[in-house]
Design an enzyme around this catalytic site. Structure first.
Site, PDB file in Angstrom:
ATOM      1  N   SER A  39       0.808  -1.218   0.000  1.00  0.00           N
ATOM      2  CA  SER A  39       0.000   0.000   0.000  1.00  0.00           C
ATOM      3  C   SER A  39       0.844   1.272   0.000  1.00  0.00           C
ATOM      4  O   SER A  39       0.351   2.340  -0.351  1.00  0.00           O
ATOM      5  CB  SER A  39      -0.941   0.014   1.210  1.00  0.00           C
ATOM      6  OG  SER A  39      -0.224   0.133   2.419  1.00  0.00           O
ATOM      7  N   LYS A 107       0.948   4.343   6.724  1.00  0.00           N
ATOM      8  CA  LYS A 107       0.373   5.148   5.643  1.00  0.00           C
ATOM      9  C   LYS A 107       0.893   6.579   5.767  1.00  0.00           C
ATOM     10  O   LYS A 107       1.547   6.944   6.734  1.00  0.00           O
ATOM     11  CB  LYS A 107      -1.158   5.184   5.725  1.00  0.00           C
ATOM     12  CG  LYS A 107      -1.851   3.842   5.890  1.00  0.00           C
ATOM     13  CD  LYS A 107      -1.910   3.056   4.616  1.00  0.00           C
ATOM     14  CE  LYS A 107      -2.705   1.751   4.816  1.00  0.00           C
ATOM     15  NZ  LYS A 107      -2.644   0.878   3.625  1.00  0.00           N
TER      16      LYS A 107
END
Length: 320
Positions: A39, A107
């Site tokens: 991700s 993230k």
């Protein structure tokens, strides 16, 4: 003083002392993490082993590594023993995912409390809570649009961080996925007339974007590999109580994924971009490509080892 120093030396040289010192370092200074998913590709890669600064955003409640057992109660109610700085926009952050409060995710923080977000295919628009004057001062006119009576910055971080990309590893993109899961995602489907983009129908209601206003002391986390990232768009903002720390330095990096994983996504991590970098002009589904990948598998990425992530993220990444 010499007696005290000698006693400390003897204690630190013992098995008990060594274990206690290591645990204190893990609890309060630095902890090892491994990147398990794609991700954050191409900024952070699957197989990157890194140390995280546990003190970047205050002192978190200590827990036993690998077990997740908290050693002290949450006296303050915010997951921290000592309050600290909050994540800033653009920071890469390690945190517990809100949907289970146990799994570590990594993230990029794209918005903070009070910021508003619009998202549609390949476009992240943010209205920073500081207001229109702040936006005009800090961003060029080419990146600013007006919608819903206020100014928005289009993809505010992509020019600065080369690893941010929209390259889906499936048919569609993350906007299509939001449409498909509209009843269960965090963002609200809306119609923004000023955006001259395709309009869809959700239950007979016209929609062309998704909207979110970030709650106070919460942080919106989205992966740099935007189309292959399940993130705050799907499960919501991250409260300060779930913030762990900040990636610090990559101390080891290895490509360990199997051909089946990068080709078909078996076990997660489908990555035709990396496969193409290894196989070149060979068809990805060919036996020759599989053999080339198997020769490449378990190779150490020496160019990533020892790199400080704060500086590393500004470099143009390699395809693999």
């Amino acid at each position: 003083m010499k007696k005290i120093a000698h006693s400390l030396y003897r204690f630190s040289s013992s098995w008990t002392g060594t274990i206690i010192i290591v645990l204190l370092l893990i609890f309060f200074v630095a902890q090892s993490f491994v990147i398990p998913s794609g991700s954050m590709k191409r900024t952070l890669l699957i197989g990157d082993f890194l140390f995280a600064k546990k003190f970047a955003y205050g002192v978190t409640i200590p827990e036993l590594p690998w077990v997740g057992l908290k050693l002290l109660p949450d006296f303050r109610g915010d997951g921290h023993l000592i309050d600290g700085p909050r994540p800033k926009r653009e920071d890469i952050v390690i945190f517990y995912v809100p949907k289970d409060r146990k799994t570590h995710f990594v993230k990029r923080c794209v918005a903070v409390g009070g910021d508003e977000i619009l998202f549609y295919a390949n476009h992240l628009l943010i209205h920073f809570h500081e207001g229109d004057d702040y936006i005009r001062t800090h961003y060029p006119a080419r990146k600013i649009v007006k919608a819903l009576g206020k100014l928005w910055v289009v993809n505010p971080y992509m020019d600065k961080y080369p690893g941010i990309q929209y390259k889906p590893e499936y048919n569609g993109n993350s906007f299509d996925m939001l449409l498909y899961r509209a009843n269960e995602v965090d963002m609200k489907p809306v119609l923004v007339p000023e955006l001259k983009i395709p309009v869809y129908s959700l239950g007979g209601v016209p929609v062309n974007a998704f909207y979110k206003k970030v709650e106070p002391d919460h942080y919106y986390m989205i992966g740099d590999n935007r189309d292959n990232s399940e993130d705050s768009r799907f499960w919501g903002s991250v409260p300060y109580s779930l913030i762990i720390g900040q990636p610090w330095v990559i101390y080891f990096s290895i490509e360990y994924r199997s051909y089946e994983r990068v080709m078909y996504g078996r076990g997660g991590g489908r990555d035709h971009q990396a496969l193409s970098a290894v196989c070149g002009t060979l068809p990805l589904e060919s036996k020759e490509c599989e053999a080339a990948w198997n020769r490449h598998r378990f190779s150490v990425r020496w160019d990533r080892v020892g790199r400080n992530i704060e500086r590393f993220q500004f470099e143009i990444p390699k395809d693999d």
